[in-house]
Design a protein around this motif. Structure first.
Motif, PDB file in Angstrom:
ATOM      1  N   LYS A 266       0.809  -1.224   0.000  1.00  0.00           N
ATOM      2  CA  LYS A 266       0.000   0.000   0.000  1.00  0.00           C
ATOM      3  C   LYS A 266       0.843   1.276   0.000  1.00  0.00           C
ATOM      4  CE  LYS A 266      -3.819   2.271   2.288  1.00  0.00           C
ATOM      5  NZ  LYS A 266      -4.856   2.200   3.286  1.00  0.00           N
ATOM      6  N   GLN A 267       1.921   1.317   0.806  1.00  0.00           N
ATOM      7  CA  GLN A 267       2.707   2.550   0.914  1.00  0.00           C
ATOM      8  C   GLN A 267       3.440   2.892  -0.386  1.00  0.00           C
ATOM      9  OE1 GLN A 267       3.497  -0.302   2.541  1.00  0.00           O
ATOM     10  NE2 GLN A 267       5.691  -0.492   2.897  1.00  0.00           N
ATOM     11  N   TYR A 268       3.533   1.931  -1.329  1.00  0.00           N
ATOM     12  CA  TYR A 268       4.217   2.188  -2.593  1.00  0.00           C
ATOM     13  C   TYR A 268       3.264   2.297  -3.781  1.00  0.00           C
ATOM     14  CZ  TYR A 268       8.265   1.027   0.187  1.00  0.00           C
ATOM     15  OH  TYR A 268       9.207   1.006   1.164  1.00  0.00           O
ATOM     16  N   GLN A 269       1.974   2.072  -3.553  1.00  0.00           N
ATOM     17  CA  GLN A 269       1.017   2.205  -4.636  1.00  0.00           C
ATOM     18  C   GLN A 269       0.963   3.662  -5.067  1.00  0.00           C
ATOM     19  OE1 GLN A 269      -2.681   0.399  -3.383  1.00  0.00           O
ATOM     20  NE2 GLN A 269      -1.743  -1.616  -3.225  1.00  0.00           N
ATOM     21  N   GLY A 270       0.996   3.890  -6.347  1.00  0.00           N
ATOM     22  CA  GLY A 270       1.013   5.245  -6.888  1.00  0.00           C
ATOM     23  C   GLY A 270       2.410   5.750  -7.197  1.00  0.00           C
ATOM     24  N   ILE A 271       3.448   5.086  -6.634  1.00  0.00           N
ATOM     25  CA  ILE A 271       4.821   5.497  -6.940  1.00  0.00           C
ATOM     26  C   ILE A 271       5.669   4.339  -7.453  1.00  0.00           C
ATOM     27  CG2 ILE A 271       4.833   7.472  -5.361  1.00  0.00           C
ATOM     28  CD1 ILE A 271       6.454   5.710  -3.380  1.00  0.00           C
ATOM     29  N   TYR A 272       5.083   3.154  -7.602  1.00  0.00           N
ATOM     30  CA  TYR A 272       5.825   1.978  -8.019  1.00  0.00           C
ATOM     31  C   TYR A 272       4.898   0.984  -8.703  1.00  0.00           C
ATOM     32  CZ  TYR A 272       8.151  -2.554  -7.673  1.00  0.00           C
ATOM     33  OH  TYR A 272       8.687  -3.776  -7.957  1.00  0.00           O
ATOM     34  N   VAL A 273       5.387   0.356  -9.757  1.00  0.00           N
ATOM     35  CA  VAL A 273       4.752  -0.817 -10.347  1.00  0.00           C
ATOM     36  C   VAL A 273       5.854  -1.820 -10.669  1.00  0.00           C
ATOM     37  CG1 VAL A 273       2.767   0.395 -11.338  1.00  0.00           C
ATOM     38  CG2 VAL A 273       4.820   0.074 -12.719  1.00  0.00           C
ATOM     39  N   HIS A 274       5.465  -3.085 -10.811  1.00  0.00           N
ATOM     40  CA  HIS A 274       6.453  -4.108 -11.126  1.00  0.00           C
ATOM     41  C   HIS A 274       7.008  -3.961 -12.538  1.00  0.00           C
ATOM     42  CE1 HIS A 274       5.959  -6.207  -7.401  1.00  0.00           C
ATOM     43  NE2 HIS A 274       4.660  -6.383  -7.599  1.00  0.00           N
TER      44      HIS A 274
ATOM     45  N   VAL B 193      10.322   0.776 -10.710  1.00  0.00           N
ATOM     46  CA  VAL B 193      11.352   1.390  -9.866  1.00  0.00           C
ATOM     47  C   VAL B 193      12.310   0.344  -9.332  1.00  0.00           C
ATOM     48  CG1 VAL B 193      11.758   2.636  -7.692  1.00  0.00           C
ATOM     49  CG2 VAL B 193       9.849   3.285  -9.151  1.00  0.00           C
ATOM     50  N   THR B 194      13.581   0.689  -9.339  1.00  0.00           N
ATOM     51  CA  THR B 194      14.611  -0.081  -8.650  1.00  0.00           C
ATOM     52  C   THR B 194      15.378   0.894  -7.766  1.00  0.00           C
ATOM     53  OG1 THR B 194      14.829  -1.646 -10.463  1.00  0.00           O
ATOM     54  CG2 THR B 194      16.680  -1.510  -8.923  1.00  0.00           C
ATOM     55  N   THR B 195      15.600   0.505  -6.516  1.00  0.00           N
ATOM     56  CA  THR B 195      16.387   1.321  -5.587  1.00  0.00           C
ATOM     57  C   THR B 195      17.578   0.497  -5.125  1.00  0.00           C
ATOM     58  OG1 THR B 195      14.402   2.472  -4.841  1.00  0.00           O
ATOM     59  CG2 THR B 195      16.344   2.624  -3.426  1.00  0.00           C
ATOM     60  N   LEU B 196      18.754   1.074  -5.277  1.00  0.00           N
ATOM     61  CA  LEU B 196      19.987   0.396  -4.882  1.00  0.00           C
ATOM     62  C   LEU B 196      20.706   1.222  -3.821  1.00  0.00           C
ATOM     63  CD1 LEU B 196      21.201  -0.418  -8.480  1.00  0.00           C
ATOM     64  CD2 LEU B 196      20.239  -2.030  -6.861  1.00  0.00           C
ATOM     65  N   VAL B 197      21.183   0.562  -2.786  1.00  0.00           N
ATOM     66  CA  VAL B 197      22.048   1.203  -1.799  1.00  0.00           C
ATOM     67  C   VAL B 197      23.467   0.842  -2.198  1.00  0.00           C
ATOM     68  CG1 VAL B 197      22.653   1.407   0.623  1.00  0.00           C
ATOM     69  CG2 VAL B 197      20.269   1.008  -0.025  1.00  0.00           C
ATOM     70  N   VAL B 198      24.254   1.879  -2.485  1.00  0.00           N
ATOM     71  CA  VAL B 198      25.619   1.690  -2.976  1.00  0.00           C
ATOM     72  C   VAL B 198      26.616   2.268  -1.980  1.00  0.00           C
ATOM     73  CG1 VAL B 198      24.877   1.683  -5.388  1.00  0.00           C
ATOM     74  CG2 VAL B 198      25.528   3.840  -4.314  1.00  0.00           C
ATOM     75  N   SER B 199      27.855   1.846  -2.073  1.00  0.00           N
ATOM     76  CA  SER B 199      28.863   2.316  -1.120  1.00  0.00           C
ATOM     77  C   SER B 199      29.275   3.760  -1.390  1.00  0.00           C
ATOM     78  CB  SER B 199      30.087   1.407  -1.119  1.00  0.00           C
ATOM     79  OG  SER B 199      30.686   1.388  -2.398  1.00  0.00           O
ATOM     80  N   ALA B 200      29.183   4.210  -2.635  1.00  0.00           N
ATOM     81  CA  ALA B 200      29.559   5.588  -2.960  1.00  0.00           C
ATOM     82  C   ALA B 200      29.055   5.940  -4.351  1.00  0.00           C
ATOM     83  CB  ALA B 200      31.073   5.747  -2.905  1.00  0.00           C
ATOM     84  N   LEU B 201      28.944   7.245  -4.593  1.00  0.00           N
ATOM     85  CA  LEU B 201      28.643   7.750  -5.929  1.00  0.00           C
ATOM     86  C   LEU B 201      29.918   8.403  -6.472  1.00  0.00           C
ATOM     87  CD1 LEU B 201      25.068   9.098  -5.177  1.00  0.00           C
ATOM     88  CD2 LEU B 201      25.667   7.088  -6.533  1.00  0.00           C
ATOM     89  N   ALA B 202      29.818   9.151  -7.554  1.00  0.00           N
ATOM     90  CA  ALA B 202      31.002   9.690  -8.238  1.00  0.00           C
ATOM     91  C   ALA B 202      31.807  10.688  -7.407  1.00  0.00           C
ATOM     92  CB  ALA B 202      30.587  10.331  -9.557  1.00  0.00           C
TER      93      ALA B 202
END
Length: 132
Positions: free
Chosen positions: A15-23, A109-118
């Motif tokens: 529910k908390q992601y409906q409207g901002i995410y689809v598979h 949507v895909t969300t990734l937690v990464v160790s660092a950006l550029a």
């Protein structure tokens, strides 16, 4: 035309992601597809904003400006990939996303937690694919 993909054998979107995410999203007849490089929390004059929420909003502002330059809006977004450097910011990311919903349909949507950006002071990067 952009449509939302659903399947009986795939978990329903919480529910908390409906409207901002689809598979998934399907493009049935686009005339143009654009791919935006990852946008970061840096203003047009080169200032890197402080804090995750401000950087996130600025990255979205940059996405919207690039879409506008292509005569598109957030309603044309098919897919968003978020790269964040700290899992502690996932709740803030969700709140920013809720405040900036697409006007047409939720994107894949895909969300990734990464160790660092550029650069070490960057906290979020937003990559977008859109079609119209």
């Amino acid at each position: 035309m952009i449509t939302q993909l659903t399947a009986r054998n795939v978990r329903e979107v919480p529910k908390q992601y409906q409207g901002i995410y689809v598979h998934g999203t399907e493009i049935t007849s686009p005339s143009r597809i654009i791919c935006l490089a990852g946008q970061i929390g840096v203003t047009s004059d080169g200032e890197t904003l402080e804090g995750f929420i401000d950087q996130c909003h600025q990255a979205f502002n940059n996405v919207e400006a690039l879409l506008e330059s292509a005569n598109m809006t957030t309603a044309d977004i098919l897919r968003i990939t978020y790269y964040i450097t700290d899992a502690e910011n996932l709740t803030d990311l969700s709140e920013v996303r809720q405040s900036r919903k697409n006007l047409g349909h939720p994107p894949a949507v895909t969300t990734l937690v990464v160790s660092a950006l550029a650069a070490s002071d960057l906290l979020v990067e937003i990559e977008v694919t859109a079609a119209k």
